[in-house]
Design a protein around this motif. Structure first.
Motif, mmCIF file in Angstrom:
data_model
loop_
_atom_site.group_PDB
_atom_site.id
_atom_site.type_symbol
_atom_site.label_atom_id
_atom_site.label_comp_id
_atom_site.label_asym_id
_atom_site.label_seq_id
_atom_site.Cartn_x
_atom_site.Cartn_y
_atom_site.Cartn_z
ATOM 1 N N ARG B 81 0.755 -1.310 -0.163
ATOM 2 C CA ARG B 81 -0.062 -0.031 -0.071
ATOM 3 C C ARG B 81 0.955 1.383 -0.177
ATOM 4 O O ARG B 81 1.676 1.459 0.787
ATOM 5 C CB ARG B 81 -0.818 -0.156 1.519
ATOM 6 C CG ARG B 81 -1.751 1.407 1.556
ATOM 7 C CD ARG B 81 -3.193 1.125 1.152
ATOM 8 N NE ARG B 81 -3.735 2.368 1.387
ATOM 9 C CZ ARG B 81 -4.398 2.756 2.650
ATOM 10 N NH1 ARG B 81 -4.759 1.868 3.613
ATOM 11 N NH2 ARG B 81 -4.775 4.014 2.717
ATOM 12 N N GLY B 93 -8.606 7.575 -2.537
ATOM 13 C CA GLY B 93 -8.608 6.085 -2.486
ATOM 14 C C GLY B 93 -7.441 5.572 -2.295
ATOM 15 O O GLY B 93 -6.451 6.149 -1.557
ATOM 16 N N LYS B 94 -7.301 4.338 -2.341
ATOM 17 C CA LYS B 94 -5.920 3.753 -2.102
ATOM 18 C C LYS B 94 -5.215 3.170 -3.285
ATOM 19 O O LYS B 94 -5.723 3.165 -4.335
ATOM 20 C CB LYS B 94 -6.221 2.314 -1.189
ATOM 21 C CG LYS B 94 -6.807 2.259 0.057
ATOM 22 C CD LYS B 94 -7.392 1.228 0.722
ATOM 23 C CE LYS B 94 -7.987 1.360 2.181
ATOM 24 N NZ LYS B 94 -8.834 0.226 2.476
ATOM 25 N N TYR B 96 -2.057 0.720 -4.373
ATOM 26 C CA TYR B 96 -1.165 -0.256 -4.198
ATOM 27 C C TYR B 96 -0.157 -0.446 -5.204
ATOM 28 O O TYR B 96 -0.555 0.005 -6.154
ATOM 29 C CB TYR B 96 -2.026 -1.652 -3.803
ATOM 30 C CG TYR B 96 -3.007 -1.685 -2.645
ATOM 31 C CD1 TYR B 96 -2.274 -2.433 -1.504
ATOM 32 C CD2 TYR B 96 -4.165 -1.217 -2.663
ATOM 33 C CE1 TYR B 96 -2.923 -2.630 -0.448
ATOM 34 C CE2 TYR B 96 -4.688 -1.407 -1.477
ATOM 35 C CZ TYR B 96 -4.321 -2.224 -0.384
ATOM 36 O OH TYR B 96 -4.766 -2.239 0.857
ATOM 37 N N LEU B 245 -4.684 -9.170 -2.604
ATOM 38 C CA LEU B 245 -5.512 -7.983 -2.479
ATOM 39 C C LEU B 245 -6.806 -8.894 -1.672
ATOM 40 O O LEU B 245 -7.436 -8.089 -0.755
ATOM 41 C CB LEU B 245 -6.387 -7.746 -3.682
ATOM 42 C CG LEU B 245 -5.719 -6.797 -4.708
ATOM 43 C CD1 LEU B 245 -5.945 -6.517 -5.962
ATOM 44 C CD2 LEU B 245 -5.486 -5.389 -3.828
ATOM 45 N N GLU B 248 -6.248 -8.781 1.809
ATOM 46 C CA GLU B 248 -6.343 -7.282 2.144
ATOM 47 C C GLU B 248 -7.642 -6.924 2.338
ATOM 48 O O GLU B 248 -8.041 -5.797 2.954
ATOM 49 C CB GLU B 248 -5.451 -6.183 1.394
ATOM 50 C CG GLU B 248 -3.931 -6.316 1.557
ATOM 51 C CD GLU B 248 -3.492 -5.467 2.288
ATOM 52 O OE1 GLU B 248 -3.953 -4.515 2.645
ATOM 53 O OE2 GLU B 248 -2.416 -6.169 3.173
ATOM 54 N N GLU B 250 -9.519 -6.134 -0.261
ATOM 55 C CA GLU B 250 -9.571 -5.143 -1.324
ATOM 56 C C GLU B 250 -9.995 -5.600 -2.697
ATOM 57 O O GLU B 250 -9.596 -6.901 -2.921
ATOM 58 C CB GLU B 250 -8.562 -4.343 -1.264
ATOM 59 C CG GLU B 250 -8.167 -3.568 0.042
ATOM 60 C CD GLU B 250 -9.103 -2.423 0.497
ATOM 61 O OE1 GLU B 250 -9.912 -1.921 -0.546
ATOM 62 O OE2 GLU B 250 -9.058 -1.906 1.610
ATOM 63 N N GLU B 251 -10.442 -4.913 -3.533
ATOM 64 C CA GLU B 251 -10.627 -5.193 -4.748
ATOM 65 C C GLU B 251 -9.913 -4.172 -5.923
ATOM 66 O O GLU B 251 -9.698 -3.040 -5.419
ATOM 67 C CB GLU B 251 -12.091 -5.086 -5.142
ATOM 68 C CG GLU B 251 -12.828 -6.188 -4.525
ATOM 69 C CD GLU B 251 -13.841 -6.866 -5.219
ATOM 70 O OE1 GLU B 251 -14.393 -6.162 -6.331
ATOM 71 O OE2 GLU B 251 -14.474 -7.802 -5.066
ATOM 72 N N ASP B 253 -9.888 -1.728 -8.671
ATOM 73 C CA ASP B 253 -10.654 -0.945 -9.284
ATOM 74 C C ASP B 253 -9.849 -0.343 -10.740
ATOM 75 O O ASP B 253 -10.633 -0.283 -11.847
ATOM 76 C CB ASP B 253 -11.079 0.213 -8.575
ATOM 77 C CG ASP B 253 -11.759 -0.073 -7.457
ATOM 78 O OD1 ASP B 253 -12.748 -0.915 -7.742
ATOM 79 O OD2 ASP B 253 -11.765 0.537 -6.336
ATOM 80 N N ARG B 393 -12.670 7.109 -4.873
ATOM 81 C CA ARG B 393 -12.127 6.326 -3.666
ATOM 82 C C ARG B 393 -11.635 5.008 -4.327
ATOM 83 O O ARG B 393 -11.662 3.928 -3.856
ATOM 84 C CB ARG B 393 -13.478 6.096 -2.791
ATOM 85 C CG ARG B 393 -14.133 6.989 -2.413
ATOM 86 C CD ARG B 393 -14.502 7.466 -0.873
ATOM 87 N NE ARG B 393 -13.527 6.567 -0.119
ATOM 88 C CZ ARG B 393 -12.794 7.259 1.004
ATOM 89 N NH1 ARG B 393 -13.060 8.333 1.182
ATOM 90 N NH2 ARG B 393 -12.273 6.485 1.657
ATOM 91 N N LYS B 394 -11.372 5.057 -5.751
ATOM 92 C CA LYS B 394 -11.051 3.809 -6.318
ATOM 93 C C LYS B 394 -9.693 3.290 -5.922
ATOM 94 O O LYS B 394 -8.767 4.129 -5.674
ATOM 95 C CB LYS B 394 -10.958 3.875 -7.603
ATOM 96 C CG LYS B 394 -12.297 4.205 -8.512
ATOM 97 C CD LYS B 394 -12.265 4.242 -9.901
ATOM 98 C CE LYS B 394 -13.508 4.532 -10.717
ATOM 99 N NZ LYS B 394 -13.303 5.000 -12.214
ATOM 100 N N ASN B 395 -9.704 1.960 -5.707
ATOM 101 C CA ASN B 395 -8.307 1.415 -5.486
ATOM 102 C C ASN B 395 -7.550 1.181 -6.747
ATOM 103 O O ASN B 395 -7.870 0.593 -7.795
ATOM 104 C CB ASN B 395 -8.412 -0.256 -4.927
ATOM 105 C CG ASN B 395 -8.930 0.067 -3.728
ATOM 106 O OD1 ASN B 395 -8.873 0.797 -3.002
ATOM 107 N ND2 ASN B 395 -9.671 -1.383 -3.335
#
Ligand SMILES: Cc1ncc(COP(=O)(O)O)c(C=O)c1O
Ligand SMILES: Cc1ncc(COP(=O)(O)O)c(C=O)c1O
Lengths: 246, 416, 416, 246
Positions: B81, B93-94, B96, B245, B248, B250-251, B253, B393-395
């Protein structure tokens, strides 16, 4: 079920007379059908062996095709045709109309689902309208979705290539290829072709569950030498190989 | 490596995207009338590799020995991350990144060098040969050969050979013989040198020399990108990412990677192809294969020894400028990737040198990693994306295909 | 980094060996009659660091922010079973190595640079200053400063500055200002240059300049080795190793590391000090501090600005040869480590350049990692150990303190 | 329990007369004891303040020491001596014999357990034989094992240094230091010294559970100026600070 053996010939190779004699002379019962290739100016999914049989397109004549089909019909030998879509497209459907009147009601178009996927549905419909079924040609590179779609849209048997194209002899794990084909294609006969090098390969296909095999490159050299005997001998050997594999 | 529990992350199978493509891949095309350049592959490629190249099994079992080697060279690689980068960009958003630079040779290239070398060694081969441009592929090949008890020979594009003495050195430490290409060791090399004694070399010439050398000596030739089997091996990147993922919670995006021949990008995104993630392939402005190239059959190598593939290409004769990111200079891109870009499933964008260097600096200062200049494109595209909509807020998941520790000199040119 | 589950490996506390030593550590000694060089530390070191330096708590809580940074820079680092090396050596036991080169700056130095910079930033400091010889410590400091939003300045020994342009470059990419030492920026530097305009510099002079500069400007000075607090931070190496071995179901029988100032070795072995593992400290033949040095009080720095410590030393005025392993050139070794070598708990051995280069090649060819030349000593000692009794079933654990990608040039000299 | 306050003086500093007057004049009850340092030629664990009080060794005389001890004895002020082992060793035990006849039955030897650990056991025995108890001197750097061993071998109170040596003022977390000391040392009084900078520090020690404090550097400047009043005032402030901390 008895495994099927299909022999591929390019129409007009090595010359019209030889082909016409050959379909006449092949002994009863050793094959289950002929696959007759219409010579192409760009047989681009074929390896050098088959490519050499396409030669100049003017070897070929409609009359010749008519005579070959008639002989097969007389002898009750099942026949399917093979033509590249690029040629069909170039000729504006002329061949198609011609074919409609003939006794060959099945047809392979090897580049259709690959390079002409966008017109495939329409073409299959127009074939149907002419009373011709498309024999879907698949191989290891055909996505599952594509296989399922065209299995649905057709009703003939399936032609499944072992190698990505003819004349390529890359190492192939036959049981895996057959298994993959059977896991996606249900309740339809699957005939395997392209790159079957010998009786061992042929037997392996049958043992793995294939419904039959198609042979082409294997006899090209004999045909080129006008050696009918040798070609027929080779075909008998394949016959024996698959029969004893059951 | 590293921990027994990391075996949960390392998959047991590679993934081949072909059975899941929307359309069928066009087969390779023989370029010659009477011989088969495809059949010729039988002479230069390990049998098992060639089988993989054309069998398109959705799941390809990773041999146990390769699995062990994967562990040894640093797989699974981390998914990190990029908290500091997020903060610096003010992105909601995040972000990675999958860090392929964590492998011992410093890039994803080792992912395919290992199985290729293993297959070759298994067939009793004593020496493998390849070409290298930027040097990452040669490095991976040299180590993979050493780990499998074989000698290796690398034809290195002469300009690189002169500019990157460290690359040459590391290959030699791994036991490789490195020769500048064009060389006098092949007919093709001698011919080229006869025409121009100070020829700087190109990847195309180096490939031709390597192939000729392999044919001549009965050695095996290893390939670094473009081919299906290579991309299948590289799927380990995406498969690991998917599990990481998941762990974690998470997905993905948005997935972003750089494209030279297409191997790291394809390996990264293909395992996600059936999902909804947006995918962006970042290429060099100077080598705009997707935005300015043609989708059709073209040669893999300049000399045309290898078959043609249906792909986006700027032409096998395209002479790229001597850009900072040597790994992105290839004229084409892998067929499956090309098809998906053509169909619109994968977006492509070009990034230029200054933007890339700035992105690399930003990444180094926030995440501590000096990325490979190739990977800098992926990072630059990700920064573009994040800046376009900081409230999103998309990953965003970036593939950082390698580290740039042996390419630091590029910071001395261009923007300061 | 990297995975949430890796939090099981990363400890929450650093370990300070002092409460578990067999004897009491001698306190630092003021060198001057009327002022206190120990008190002076108050002006140049972050308060919290100084507290740690003298509080000797067995367990020191790692601040949450540092924990997060540890994750970001690649902790936990891998513990790798060196299967290929075992095979090559025909060794019957297992060989593991802890790989500190997997951190983003490429060595263990970041383990202490991060908390030091964090403490400094927490006290409102805008800039930190340090010296560097080989470059690893300067690199770690530069990144640690950047990650904590501070500027950094590095006095780099002039010979290194000239010989290692890549090191300078990487520090600059991280945002550091790098000046060759002696410099004209400090009185001590100017004085030294006045005496000899082409002075090649020494670590002692660079320390003195950095300390003077910090005192002058009110900045904080970060230290890279020798001090207790540094060794406490480095305990993360051994603590992770202990958990990783536990997960593997293995025990350490022999632990081997290299010693410059003693921080990587001490951080590696001290958490195991109460156990039975044999411990071997590997030093450079050219800087034989344990085998030829004296155990007694000596200066940390050549100029004598910092206090004296009771340690093995070749003398603060010792002028080491310009060896390949810059990080091992320090004249002394950390007090706790010195005491344990003196007491016999830890064995010491010297290894020479040719043996080290050969060991590095062997390691690179089998494990794929180009170790730092410093770490090459640990590897060479481990190889010696394994070769002495190949039938042994002992687990040998090596600390590979860094990678050598920026030191590749050393392979061009010495043995081929 | 009332917290204890111990005042460190170096014998002969600033001069014999001042010290003798000081122990005579200090008001009753504000301190619990004196710690009297024998001047050392190498007071190496002391900071610059205390170092300056050692000055030249010839300030000191046995007679002076005798007088100071006598006064304390008369006034019932508890006394312990402090001497570096390096000096004791140099003088071949002369001091020791001398001390045996005096009323100070407790002694601190700051470097004994650190630099002379190998002779510590023997030395403690010979002290005992002379009727003198060793006051173990520990600090944060003393390993648990060492603390336990010497707590076992002795029976006096414990001197525990806050700072690694006097005159160093590095940041110290007082509650943690006291807690650590008490976690290893049981059922013995622990007096904390070295670097107590002000009443606040003193009170914090007592609040954290310390049994008392020792003050030295804090009054050196006053002593140097022969300012008895100022020194006594400062001592009273410490007294107040610790008393009100209980
Ligand atoms: C670090 C790195 N990234 C990316 C590439 C581009 O190749 P590919 O697109 O096949 O991943 C290279 C090629 O040399 C490379 O070294
Ligand atoms: C990679 C590496 N290992 C070891 C050392 C030696 O230092 P220490 O003994 O403090 O770990 C250094 C110092 O620069 C280093 O860079």
């Amino acid at each position: 079920m008895k495994p099927r053996l299909i022999i591929y010939l390019t129409l007009g190779f090595p010359d019209n007379e030889f082909v016409e004699d050959f379909v006449q002379n092949i002994p009863d019962g050793i094959i289950d059908g002929f696959e007759l290739g219409l010579p192409s100016s760009d047989p681009r999914y074929d390896g050098p062996k088959i490519r050499s049989t396409h030669g100049e397109r003017n070897h070929f004549s409609q009359d010749h095709m008519g005579r070959v089909l008639q002989t097969c019909s007389d002898r009750k030998i099942r026949v399917n045709l093979l033509s590249y879509y690029s040629d069909i497209e170039n000729e504006g459907g002329k061949n198609l109309q011609m074919l409609a009147g003939l006794s060959a009601h099945e047809m392979i178009v090897p580049d259709l689902l690959i390079d002409y996927a966008e017109v495939a549905d329409a073409f299959i419909s127009s074939l149907k309208a002419s009373g011709i079924s498309l024999i879907p040609f698949f191989n290891a590179a055909t996505p599952d979705k594509v296989i399922k779609k065209y299995v649905n849209e057709t009703d003939s048997w399936i032609y499944y290539g072992l190698q990505p194209s003819t004349g390529i002899n890359v190492p192939v794990n036959i049981p895996e290829v057959v298994e993959r084909a059977k896991s996606v294609i249900h309740e339809r006969d699957i005939i395997f072709g392209f790159g079957i090098r010998n009786g061992g390969d042929a037997a392996e296909i049958i043992r793995a569950g294939g419904h039959g095999i198609a042979i082409g490159s294997a006899i090209v050299d004999d045909l080129a030498k006008h050696d009918e005997r040798a070609a027929i001998l080779k075909i008998s050997e394949y016959r024996e190989a698959i029969d004893s594999a059951v | 490596m590293y921990q027994s529990r990391e075996k949960e992350i390392l998959p047991e199978y590679w993934y081949n995207v072909v059975p899941d493509l929307p359309e069928q891949l066009s087969p390779p095309k023989d370029s010659k009338k009477d011989t088969s350049s495809i059949d010729m592959l039988n002479r230069i490629l390990p049998k098992k590799l060639l089988e993989q190249e054309f069998s398109f099994k959705r799941r390809e079992k990773i041999p146990e020995e390769v699995m062990e080697l994967y562990h040894q060279i640093g797989r699974p690689t981390p998914l990190v991350r990029a908290i500091n980068l997020e903060k610096k960009l003010g992105y909601s958003g995040k972000i990675y990144f999958k860090y392929e630079g964590a492998t011992v040779t410093g890039s994803h290239k080792i992912n395919t060098a290992l199985p290729q070398a293993f297959y070759a060694a298994n067939e009793g081969v004593q020496e493998v040969v390849t070409e290298t441009g930027a040097g990452q592929w040669g490095t991976a090949t040299a180590l993979a050969a050493s780990l499998n008890g074989m000698r290796s020979k690398v034809f290195m594009v002469r300009t690189s050979f002169n500019q990157k003495p460290l690359r040459k050195q590391i290959m030699e430490i791994y036991g490789a013989k490195v020769v500048p290409s064009p060389s006098i060791e092949t007919e093709f090399g001698r011919k080229t040198l006869a025409e121009r004694a100070d020829h700087p070399g190109t990847l195309g010439i180096a490939i031709s020399e390597a192939v000729e050398y392999a044919l001549d000596k009965g050695f095996k030739y290893l390939l670094g990108s473009v081919m299906n089997s290579v991309i299948t091996h590289q799927s380990i990147i995406g498969l690991e990412t998917a599990r990481q993922l998941e762990i974690e919670g998470e997905e993905a995006d948005v997935m972003i990677g750089c494209v030279g021949g297409g191997s790291n990008f394809s390996g990264f995104v293909f395992p996600f192809i059936s999902g909804k993630a947006e995918m962006i392939a970042s290429t060099a402005e100077e080598v705009p294969k997707f935005t300015h190239g043609k989708f059709g059959y073209d040669y893999i190598d300049t000399a045309g020894l290898l078959p043609q593939l249906k792909m986006f290409s700027l032409g096998a004769g395209f002479v790229p400028p001597g850009i900072y990111a040597g790994g992105l200079r290839y004229h084409g891109a892998a067929p499956a990737l090309s098809m998906l870009v053509h169909s619109g499933r994968i977006k492509a964008e070009d990034v230029g040198e200054n933007e890339v260097l700035a992105a690399m600096r930003l990444f180094a200062g926030t995440q501590g990693i000096i990325p490979a200049p190739e990977s800098g494109h992926a990072i630059a595209s990700a920064i573009r994306y994040a800046k376009r909509d900081p409230q999103s807020r998309k990953n965003i998941i970036i593939n950082v295909s390698g580290h740039g520790l042996l390419d630091l000199s590029i910071f001395s040119r261009g923007e300061k």
